[in-house]
Enzyme design. Structure first.
Site, short mmCIF file in Angstrom:
data_model
loop_
_atom_site.label_atom_id
_atom_site.label_comp_id
_atom_site.label_asym_id
_atom_site.label_seq_id
_atom_site.Cartn_x
_atom_site.Cartn_y
_atom_site.Cartn_z
N SER A 1 -0.65 -106.82 113.07
CA SER A 1 -0.81 -108.06 112.30
C SER A 1 0.28 -108.22 111.23
O SER A 1 0.01 -108.64 110.11
CB SER A 1 -2.21 -108.10 111.65
OG SER A 1 -2.66 -109.43 111.51
N SER B 1 -5.61 -114.19 110.62
CA SER B 1 -4.59 -113.70 111.56
C SER B 1 -4.95 -113.88 113.03
O SER B 1 -4.12 -113.58 113.91
CB SER B 1 -4.29 -112.23 111.30
OG SER B 1 -3.54 -112.07 110.13
N LYS C 1 -2.40 -115.63 115.09
CA LYS C 1 -1.27 -114.98 115.77
C LYS C 1 -1.42 -114.97 117.28
O LYS C 1 -0.42 -114.84 118.00
CB LYS C 1 -1.09 -113.56 115.23
CG LYS C 1 -0.66 -113.49 113.77
CD LYS C 1 -0.45 -112.05 113.33
CE LYS C 1 0.07 -111.95 111.90
NZ LYS C 1 -0.96 -112.23 110.89
N LYS D 1 -8.04 -109.26 118.55
CA LYS D 1 -7.27 -109.63 117.35
C LYS D 1 -8.21 -109.71 116.17
O LYS D 1 -9.29 -110.31 116.23
CB LYS D 1 -6.56 -110.98 117.53
CG LYS D 1 -5.62 -111.30 116.39
CD LYS D 1 -4.40 -110.39 116.42
CE LYS D 1 -3.62 -110.39 115.11
NZ LYS D 1 -4.24 -109.56 114.06
#
Length: 376
Positions: free
Chosen positions: A218, A161, A164, A323
């Site tokens: 997420s 992720s 992203k 993140k």
């Protein structure tokens, strides 16, 4: 023979008691007003003593006293049980100087995530570099570009992720209208990993809210919806992601979709520092990746989403961009830009194994940096 011996002893004792006028084996009987001896001689020392014993005996037999005794016994039993439970051994990972790590006994009940994080934070530094559980790690001073720590910095791995961040960067660079309403459809369902989502089919949110949930919580469906609503759809959006990677000098990076659910989304720690640098220039990415939680109306229900990086909730961390990521092929991943002793540091941790291992590694990295800065 045993039965006979007991019977004879009882008879002998009874005879002696009758002869002396006091049946000492039964204080209640000895002090009874119907007993001839004590009735006629109440002031004798023997009868006074027997009367005192009888008073204590009767008090102990009162219902309240019995109840109190039972409560005390129960409390003692509970305390003993608690002591046994406290002595049970639970395993916590602790690093050794050799770098492999060893399991040490932790006395007490199993630790919660918050308690384990606090324990790692408070533990002595030791050989933190050797104790890192991430297979790739990279730290760079974002102002001077000085590399302060590296471990397999050029190995290309799935990044889950963390993808992203690029999804958000492409959307924001294109200045797409943030107030435009987007809808979650069947096309946003995860058919790769079959992960769930709190955004049901038919949910309508603004592009800004989709971006917020994709970065902070997420949310895979939100990220996919952002890419799907790009001019030309997902194929064109993925092409834009790869073009942006080349523009940033991320030549070991490749994307096939906007969520990170595919193991074909790959990069290296060295490349991801460039992504962090670019993402930090976007105020919304800073805001969304560092907000601890966000409440909004989903259909007719108010829902609260929380950040997947628990470090953003800690007051002793000053984080600018963060993140997390995880799929089986990528392991636990974490990238962030944080201020440590007045220095903006880019930190990349990839392919870490074990619950909270990436968080523990971030804390170890911080200790390494604090020691290095102190020696400057």
């Amino acid at each position: 023979m045993g039965f006979r011996w007991v019977r004879r002893a009882t008879l002998t004792t009874a005879a002696m008691s009758i002869a002396t006028g006091v049946f000492f084996s039964s204080p209640a009987l000895a002090a009874s007003p119907t007993h001839a001896y004590c009735k006629n001689h109440p002031s004798t020392a023997a009868c006074k003593a027997a009367a005192k014993k009888t008073s204590s005996h009767v008090t102990a037999k009162k219902p309240g006293a019995a109840h109190s005794t039972a409560k005390i016994a129960a409390a003692k039993t509970k305390a003993r049980t608690a002591a046994v439970e406290t002595r049970k051994t639970h395993i916590v990972y602790k690093a050794t100087a050799k770098g492999k790590g060893r399991k040490v006994a932790h006395r007490g009940p199993p630790m919660s995530a918050a308690a384990l994080l606090a324990a790692v934070s408070a533990s002595p530094g030791g050989n933190d570099a050797a104790a890192l559980r991430s297979n790739s790690a990279y730290v760079q001073d974002m102002h001077t570009s000085t590399v302060l720590f590296e471990k397999n910095p050029d190995v290309v791995r799935p990044i889950a992720s963390i993808s992203k961040l690029m999804t958000a960067l492409v959307v924001l660079d294109a200045h797409q209208p943030l107030d435009q309403m987007l809808q979650i459809t069947d096309a946003d369902i995860d058919w790769r990993k079959h992960t769930g989502s709190r955004l049901s089919i038919g949910t309508e949110l603004s592009r800004e809210d989709m971006l917020h949930l994709a970065l902070m919580a997420s949310e895979n469906r939100a990220a996919n919806a952002l890419g799907r609503n790009w001019p030309g759809g997902l194929p064109a959006f993925v092409q834009a992601m790869n073009a942006k990677a080349r523009e940033l000098g991320m030549f070991h990076t490749h994307f096939v979709e906007p969520t990170g659910l595919s193991y074909e989304n790959v990069s290296s720690p060295h490349d991801l520092i460039q992504l962090l640098r670019a993402a930090s220039q976007q105020p919304l990415i800073h805001q969304f990746t560092t907000s601890s939680e966000y409440t909004l109306k989903v259909k007719s229900t108010m829902m609260t989403f929380r950040n997947t990086d628990m470090l953003v909730r800690r007051p002793d961390w000053d984080i600018k961009v963060s993140k997390t990521g995880f799929i089986n092929e990528a392991g636990e991943c974490l990238v962030m830009m944080a201020k440590i002793d007045g220095h903006e540091m880019g930190i990349v941790l990839l392919d870490s194994r074990g619950t909270l291992s990436r968080i523990g590694d971030a804390i170890r990295i911080r200790r390494i940096l604090e020691r290095q800065i102190a020696m400057l």
